[in-house]
Design a protein around this motif. Structure first.
Motif, PDB file in Angstrom:
ATOM      1  N   ILE A  71      87.954 -12.818 -20.174  1.00 32.60           N
ATOM      2  CA  ILE A  71      88.358 -12.527 -21.544  1.00 32.60           C
ATOM      3  C   ILE A  71      87.954 -13.733 -22.377  1.00 32.60           C
ATOM      4  N   GLY A  72      87.327 -13.491 -23.513  1.00 32.11           N
ATOM      5  CA  GLY A  72      86.946 -14.593 -24.386  1.00 32.11           C
ATOM      6  C   GLY A  72      87.300 -14.292 -25.828  1.00 32.11           C
ATOM      7  N   ILE A  73      87.167 -15.315 -26.652  1.00 32.07           N
ATOM      8  CA  ILE A  73      87.431 -15.187 -28.084  1.00 32.07           C
ATOM      9  C   ILE A  73      86.142 -15.604 -28.795  1.00 32.07           C
ATOM     10  N   ASN A  74      85.436 -14.682 -29.342  1.00 32.26           N
ATOM     11  CA  ASN A  74      84.117 -14.909 -29.960  1.00 32.26           C
ATOM     12  C   ASN A  74      83.120 -15.481 -28.954  1.00 32.26           C
ATOM     13  N   ALA A  75      83.403 -15.352 -27.680  1.00 37.74           N
ATOM     14  CA  ALA A  75      82.548 -15.896 -26.620  1.00 37.74           C
ATOM     15  C   ALA A  75      82.955 -15.177 -25.339  1.00 37.74           C
ATOM     16  N   PRO A  76      82.095 -15.186 -24.319  1.00 40.35           N
ATOM     17  CA  PRO A  76      82.474 -14.462 -23.095  1.00 40.35           C
ATOM     18  C   PRO A  76      83.688 -15.075 -22.387  1.00 40.35           C
ATOM     19  N   TYR A  77      83.817 -16.410 -22.466  1.00 38.02           N
ATOM     20  CA  TYR A  77      84.920 -17.091 -21.796  1.00 38.02           C
ATOM     21  C   TYR A  77      85.390 -18.203 -22.714  1.00 38.02           C
ATOM     22  N   LEU A  78      86.698 -18.373 -22.867  1.00 39.88           N
ATOM     23  CA  LEU A  78      87.286 -19.327 -23.814  1.00 39.88           C
ATOM     24  C   LEU A  78      86.883 -18.963 -25.254  1.00 39.88           C
ATOM     25  N   GLY A  79      87.082 -19.891 -26.174  1.00 38.71           N
ATOM     26  CA  GLY A  79      86.837 -19.564 -27.584  1.00 38.71           C
ATOM     27  C   GLY A  79      86.233 -20.727 -28.323  1.00 38.71           C
ATOM     28  N   PRO A  80      86.111 -20.612 -29.626  1.00 40.96           N
ATOM     29  CA  PRO A  80      85.509 -21.680 -30.430  1.00 40.96           C
ATOM     30  C   PRO A  80      86.467 -22.857 -30.614  1.00 40.96           C
ATOM     31  N   ASN A  81      85.948 -23.914 -31.219  1.00 40.56           N
ATOM     32  CA  ASN A  81      86.709 -25.103 -31.582  1.00 40.56           C
ATOM     33  C   ASN A  81      86.875 -25.033 -33.103  1.00 40.56           C
ATOM     34  N   LEU A  82      88.076 -24.710 -33.557  1.00 45.47           N
ATOM     35  CA  LEU A  82      88.299 -24.452 -34.983  1.00 45.47           C
ATOM     36  C   LEU A  82      88.514 -25.761 -35.718  1.00 45.47           C
TER      37      LEU A  82
END
Ligand code: C2O
Ligand code: CU
Ligand code: CU
Length: 492
Positions: A71-82
């Motif tokens: 599961i990812g957030i805007n990515a296949p795994y993990l997410g962005p650095n906001l």
């Protein structure tokens, strides 16, 4: 090949020669260039910084030829650095593209409780959730992750987490490395277990619920065998322990010292030199590492589960190789002072004691259980706070808005429990009656409690009363949290 390499080596300054190691020598398996989470600045709409975050299932190649469900957030795994500047108003447009409910929690942020993203703000499959608030936070490394009721461990294990990089004027005025990807690197460290099909199956058994779900593969930003290359004489590592359960004792293979400059809630008062440090799940630390001599090294972690007191360490694993481009002149001296910290004083308004125990023959009534969980509940008892398991329909206590309180955590169990409090940053007043070590004297939102330990915190909640939106207090070993080692309180 050999000849070329010998030529290259002989071209380097004599000083650096004996210590030069190539990543190939540091990693037995194929090394990979470190990938950083994408720096996401969102977009400005009427003065509000808006981030689009889509939570979705995907597949990720952690190992060659193996495709793993994630599961990812805007990515296949993990997410962005906001990336957020303190003082800005933000809005997160969170879309749940999963086939199950989720929630997205802003770990470490001071915010209106209804925006917290805990179990009381579920996002239904297909739904959009748009929390918005003003960020009033010191510069630092914060993060976001699933907090779905009973599913936090499973969803984070699959990859549902990302970083928040808050900047402010105090930090920006200091001569510190801060060029992302050049001398400033964000590292989400995790351990994961892969089955024969390359899947990170999440079916915690009895041992996994007691010790927490641990793995034998170390991931950094979702990569196995990462190599960080830098041309800078000194680098800054912003490290999140993103594990479900493992406590990491971090050190370098060559024993070099490094400096901690920030804890969960931002800058320490002064750099703290260390040759090893412990980060529990959910904790962050920012560290400066000197690379000017050109010598490569390996960051290593000794792993501990919740049952380390009886079972000992799970061994030492390689985490990430650091590969300087070349030897060079040393970096300028570090500033002697970093952040401005008020003295940590006991909260005079109330003293609350939280006793952490393991229940005798307690059953986890009403919770989803497999047979192994049932055995754990019946044989060993569940991890409890003040004798109780989490009940989403029970408010455990209320805190008056603006109160500054002393919260005391007494670990009466044979387990390690990293305790996290939502909606605030706190200070550690004492550990077993002694002042906390220097690197724990700054702002924190997770504190590791060891068996037999009593930890006193100074805790305050300002300008965030909302009797209808509970905040959480829990163990950040996600299997303990999901099994009910959590309380909730409201600010009134
Ligand atoms: Cu990092 Cu309640 O969570
Ligand atoms: Cu949190
Ligand atoms: Cu725990």
């Amino acid at each position: 090949m050999l000849l070329t390499r010998r030529h290259l080596l002989s071209a380097l300054p004599a000083l650096a020669m004996p210590a030069i190691l190539r990543p190939q020598a540091l990693w037995a398996r194929a090394p990979q260039t470190l990938a950083l989470p994408a720096l996401d600045e969102g977009r400005m709409i009427d003065g509000v910084r808006v981030f689009d975050l889509k939570v979705a299932r995907a597949t990720t190649q952690f190992m060659a030829g193996q495709s793993t469900d994630t599961i990812g957030i805007n990515a296949p795994y993990l997410g962005p650095n906001l990336r957020i500047k303190s003082g800005e108003t933000v809005r997160f447009d969170v879309t749940n593209a999963l086939d199950q409910p989720t929630s997205l929690h802003w770990h470490g942020l001071h915010l209106p409780p209804a925006m917290d993203g805990g179990p009381h703000q579920p996002i239904a499959p297909g739904a959009l959730w748009q929390p918005s608030f003003r960020v009033q936070q010191r510069a630092g490394t914060y993060w976001f992750h699933s907090h779905a009721h009973g599913q936090t461990g499973a969803q984070i294990w699959a990859g549902m987490a990302g970083l928040i990089r808050i900047e402010d004027d105090e930090e920006a005025a200091l001569p510190l490395p801060r060029t992302y990807g050049e001398d400033d690197f964000s590292l989400i460290i995790q351990d994961r277990r892969f089955d024969a099909d390359g899947q990170m199956t999440y079916e915690p058994g009895m041992h996994d619920i007691m010790a927490g779900m641990q793995g034998d593969q170390m991931l950094v930003n979702g990569q196995i065998g990462a190599v960080l290359t830098s041309a800078a004489p000194r680098i800054r590592l912003r490290i999140l322990n993103g594990a479900n359960a493992s406590i990491y004792r971090l050190h370098f293979a060559d024993g070099r010292t490094f400096q901690q400059i920030a804890s969960d809630g931002g800058l320490l008062a002064a750099p703290v030199a260390m040759s090893e440090t412990t980060l529990a799940p959910g904790e962050r630390g920012e560290y400066l590492v000197d690379l000017h001599d050109g010598a490569a090294t390996m960051l290593r972690a000794e792993l501990f589960g919740a049952m380390a007191a009886s079972m000992g360490s799970d061994g030492i694993r390689d985490v990430i190789a650091l590969q300087p481009v070349a030897a060079q002149a040393p970096a300028p001296d570090l500033p002697a002072r970093l952040g401005t910290l008020s003295p940590a004083l006991p909260g005079p308004d109330a003293r609350r004691v939280f006793s952490l125990t393991m229940g005798e023959g307690h059953t986890m009534g009403g919770m989803m259980m497999d047979d192994d969980t049932m055995m754990h509940g019946a044989m060993m008892g569940a991890d409890l706070i003040n004798g109780a398991l989490f009940d989403p329909d029970r408010i455990d206590f209320t805190v008056p808005e603006g109160a500054n309180e002393t919260w005391v955590f007494e670990n009466r169990a044979d387990m390690l429990h990293p305790i996290h409090i939502h909606g605030t940053q706190f200070r550690i007043l004492s550990r077993n009656g002694q002042p906390a070590p220097a690197h724990e004297q700054g702002w924190k939102d997770v504190v590791l409690t060891r068996p037999g330990e009593t930890v006193e915190l100074s805790v305050a909640f300002s300008a965030m009363a909302d009797p209808s939106a509970p905040l959480m207090l829990h163990c950040h070993i996600l299997e303990h949290e999901d099994a009910g080692m959590m309380q909730q309180f409201t600010i009134i």
